[in-house]
Write a protein that holds these residues in place. Sequence first.
Motif, PDB file in Angstrom:
ATOM      1  N   ASN A  55      -0.418  -1.790  10.375  1.00 26.40           N
ATOM      2  CA  ASN A  55      -0.313  -2.155  11.785  1.00 26.40           C
ATOM      3  C   ASN A  55      -0.211  -3.666  11.915  1.00 26.40           C
ATOM      4  O   ASN A  55      -0.949  -4.401  11.278  1.00 26.40           O
ATOM      5  CB  ASN A  55      -1.530  -1.650  12.569  1.00 26.40           C
ATOM      6  N   GLY A  56       0.704  -4.117  12.760  1.00 22.88           N
ATOM      7  CA  GLY A  56       0.886  -5.545  12.987  1.00 22.88           C
ATOM      8  C   GLY A  56       1.807  -6.215  11.991  1.00 22.88           C
ATOM      9  O   GLY A  56       2.125  -7.390  12.137  1.00 22.88           O
ATOM     10  N   GLU A  57       2.263  -5.500  10.975  1.00 23.59           N
ATOM     11  CA  GLU A  57       3.173  -6.067   9.982  1.00 23.59           C
ATOM     12  C   GLU A  57       4.585  -5.547  10.247  1.00 23.59           C
ATOM     13  O   GLU A  57       4.763  -4.450  10.759  1.00 23.59           O
ATOM     14  CB  GLU A  57       2.742  -5.689   8.563  1.00 23.59           C
ATOM     15  N   SER A  58       5.584  -6.330   9.876  1.00 32.31           N
ATOM     16  CA  SER A  58       6.970  -5.903  10.085  1.00 32.31           C
ATOM     17  C   SER A  58       7.637  -5.455   8.786  1.00 32.31           C
ATOM     18  O   SER A  58       8.747  -4.948   8.806  1.00 32.31           O
ATOM     19  CB  SER A  58       7.776  -7.040  10.723  1.00 32.31           C
ATOM     20  N   VAL A  59       6.969  -5.665   7.649  1.00 27.34           N
ATOM     21  CA  VAL A  59       7.502  -5.250   6.348  1.00 27.34           C
ATOM     22  C   VAL A  59       6.392  -4.555   5.560  1.00 27.34           C
ATOM     23  O   VAL A  59       5.203  -4.764   5.823  1.00 27.34           O
ATOM     24  CB  VAL A  59       8.041  -6.460   5.541  1.00 27.34           C
ATOM     25  N   THR A  60       6.784  -3.743   4.579  1.00 26.21           N
ATOM     26  CA  THR A  60       5.772  -3.037   3.779  1.00 26.21           C
ATOM     27  C   THR A  60       5.271  -3.891   2.620  1.00 26.21           C
ATOM     28  O   THR A  60       4.194  -3.640   2.096  1.00 26.21           O
ATOM     29  CB  THR A  60       6.326  -1.709   3.228  1.00 26.21           C
ATOM     30  N   ILE A  67       0.874  -1.177   0.000  1.00 27.93           N
ATOM     31  CA  ILE A  67       0.000   0.000   0.000  1.00 27.93           C
ATOM     32  C   ILE A  67       0.908   1.222   0.000  1.00 27.93           C
ATOM     33  O   ILE A  67       1.854   1.300   0.786  1.00 27.93           O
ATOM     34  CB  ILE A  67      -0.937   0.004   1.228  1.00 27.93           C
ATOM     35  N   GLU A  68       0.602   2.183  -0.871  1.00 28.40           N
ATOM     36  CA  GLU A  68       1.447   3.362  -0.994  1.00 28.40           C
ATOM     37  C   GLU A  68       0.649   4.637  -0.723  1.00 28.40           C
ATOM     38  O   GLU A  68      -0.553   4.677  -0.957  1.00 28.40           O
ATOM     39  CB  GLU A  68       2.061   3.434  -2.392  1.00 28.40           C
ATOM     40  N   GLY A  69       1.348   5.663  -0.253  1.00 26.78           N
ATOM     41  CA  GLY A  69       0.742   6.955   0.019  1.00 26.78           C
ATOM     42  C   GLY A  69       1.432   8.071  -0.741  1.00 26.78           C
ATOM     43  O   GLY A  69       2.584   7.937  -1.173  1.00 26.78           O
ATOM     44  N   ASN A  70       0.723   9.191  -0.883  1.00 25.85           N
ATOM     45  CA  ASN A  70       1.235  10.361  -1.580  1.00 25.85           C
ATOM     46  C   ASN A  70       0.708  11.596  -0.868  1.00 25.85           C
ATOM     47  O   ASN A  70      -0.447  11.620  -0.440  1.00 25.85           O
ATOM     48  CB  ASN A  70       0.792  10.325  -3.047  1.00 25.85           C
ATOM     49  N   LEU A  71       1.546  12.639  -0.765  1.00 28.82           N
ATOM     50  CA  LEU A  71       1.171  13.849  -0.030  1.00 28.82           C
ATOM     51  C   LEU A  71       0.843  15.035  -0.923  1.00 28.82           C
ATOM     52  O   LEU A  71       0.504  16.114  -0.424  1.00 28.82           O
ATOM     53  CB  LEU A  71       2.311  14.240   0.934  1.00 28.82           C
ATOM     54  N   ASP A  72       0.933  14.868  -2.234  1.00 23.56           N
ATOM     55  CA  ASP A  72       0.680  15.972  -3.154  1.00 23.56           C
ATOM     56  C   ASP A  72      -0.796  16.367  -3.158  1.00 23.56           C
ATOM     57  O   ASP A  72      -1.667  15.541  -2.910  1.00 23.56           O
ATOM     58  CB  ASP A  72       1.105  15.593  -4.572  1.00 23.56           C
ATOM     59  N   ASN A  73      -1.071  17.643  -3.458  1.00 20.36           N
ATOM     60  CA  ASN A  73      -2.461  18.097  -3.548  1.00 20.36           C
ATOM     61  C   ASN A  73      -3.219  17.384  -4.655  1.00 20.36           C
ATOM     62  O   ASN A  73      -4.398  17.081  -4.527  1.00 20.36           O
ATOM     63  CB  ASN A  73      -2.523  19.611  -3.763  1.00 20.36           C
ATOM     64  N   ILE A  74      -2.545  17.146  -5.765  1.00 19.78           N
ATOM     65  CA  ILE A  74      -3.086  16.348  -6.862  1.00 19.78           C
ATOM     66  C   ILE A  74      -2.196  15.121  -6.945  1.00 19.78           C
ATOM     67  O   ILE A  74      -0.970  15.237  -7.011  1.00 19.78           O
ATOM     68  CB  ILE A  74      -3.067  17.129  -8.190  1.00 19.78           C
ATOM     69  N   ALA A  75      -2.800  13.943  -6.950  1.00 23.10           N
ATOM     70  CA  ALA A  75      -2.019  12.701  -6.928  1.00 23.10           C
ATOM     71  C   ALA A  75      -0.983  12.688  -8.046  1.00 23.10           C
ATOM     72  O   ALA A  75      -1.310  12.921  -9.205  1.00 23.10           O
ATOM     73  CB  ALA A  75      -2.950  11.500  -7.048  1.00 23.10           C
ATOM     74  N   SER A  76       0.253  12.422  -7.666  1.00 20.48           N
ATOM     75  CA  SER A  76       1.356  12.437  -8.619  1.00 20.48           C
ATOM     76  C   SER A  76       1.294  11.244  -9.565  1.00 20.48           C
ATOM     77  O   SER A  76       0.898  10.147  -9.190  1.00 20.48           O
ATOM     78  CB  SER A  76       2.684  12.417  -7.861  1.00 20.48           C
ATOM     79  N   SER A  77       1.727  11.471 -10.794  1.00 18.88           N
ATOM     80  CA  SER A  77       1.821  10.374 -11.761  1.00 18.88           C
ATOM     81  C   SER A  77       3.225   9.773 -11.749  1.00 18.88           C
ATOM     82  O   SER A  77       3.480   8.787 -12.432  1.00 18.88           O
ATOM     83  CB  SER A  77       1.469  10.875 -13.159  1.00 18.88           C
ATOM     84  N   SER A  78       4.125  10.357 -10.958  1.00 24.65           N
ATOM     85  CA  SER A  78       5.493   9.847 -10.850  1.00 24.65           C
ATOM     86  C   SER A  78       5.587   8.848  -9.695  1.00 24.65           C
ATOM     87  O   SER A  78       5.266   9.180  -8.553  1.00 24.65           O
ATOM     88  CB  SER A  78       6.465  11.007 -10.607  1.00 24.65           C
ATOM     89  N   ASP A  79       6.038   7.638  -9.999  1.00 24.15           N
ATOM     90  CA  ASP A  79       6.143   6.606  -8.965  1.00 24.15           C
ATOM     91  C   ASP A  79       7.098   6.996  -7.843  1.00 24.15           C
ATOM     92  O   ASP A  79       6.952   6.540  -6.718  1.00 24.15           O
ATOM     93  CB  ASP A  79       6.585   5.276  -9.586  1.00 24.15           C
ATOM     94  N   THR A  80       8.070   7.868  -8.119  1.00 26.65           N
ATOM     95  CA  THR A  80       9.033   8.263  -7.086  1.00 26.65           C
ATOM     96  C   THR A  80       8.414   9.176  -6.029  1.00 26.65           C
ATOM     97  O   THR A  80       9.000   9.384  -4.981  1.00 26.65           O
ATOM     98  CB  THR A  80      10.257   8.958  -7.708  1.00 26.65           C
ATOM     99  N   ASP A  81       7.226   9.723  -6.287  1.00 28.63           N
ATOM    100  CA  ASP A  81       6.540  10.576  -5.316  1.00 28.63           C
ATOM    101  C   ASP A  81       5.664   9.780  -4.352  1.00 28.63           C
ATOM    102  O   ASP A  81       5.038  10.354  -3.474  1.00 28.63           O
ATOM    103  CB  ASP A  81       5.675  11.613  -6.034  1.00 28.63           C
TER     104      ASP A  81
END
Length: 135
Positions: A87-92, A66-80
């Motif tokens: 919760n309860g997991e040790s890896v992403t 699961i990934e998150g983004n903080l831009d006002n408009i969702a970025s199309s760049s994967d690096t953003d």
Amino acid sequence: GVVEIKNSGLPKTRATQTADTFSSRVIGSTTYYFSNNLSGASTQNLTSSNHTIAVYTTNFTGKVQIEGNLDNIASSSDTDWFPILMNGESVTDMTYTGKTGPTSYFFISNVKWIRVRYEITAGNTGTFDKMLLRN
């Protein structure tokens, strides 16, 4: 004094968002599948940053993030986009082996946008069906 009684004293339930449209991209030598972008808690001006998701798969073998983004408009760049630790997991990266049915997760994050990224492991004969988000 005057007492006014209203039937709308409790907050209304927010609609569940669905990620069920996926596009593939090759990054390095790995093919990843990315969902459509869903609104995070901060986009909806929520006072809580709680998120609950359900991942639906059918005999799926692979890794899910699961990934998150903080831009006002969702970025199309994967690096953003950045991985969110459940919760309860040790890896992403959550590993699935022949998993069928829903798997639920909870996380706290003040992000504006959320998406799911998955990759298929060799030998997979199943499908990644959808992710539901409630915040």
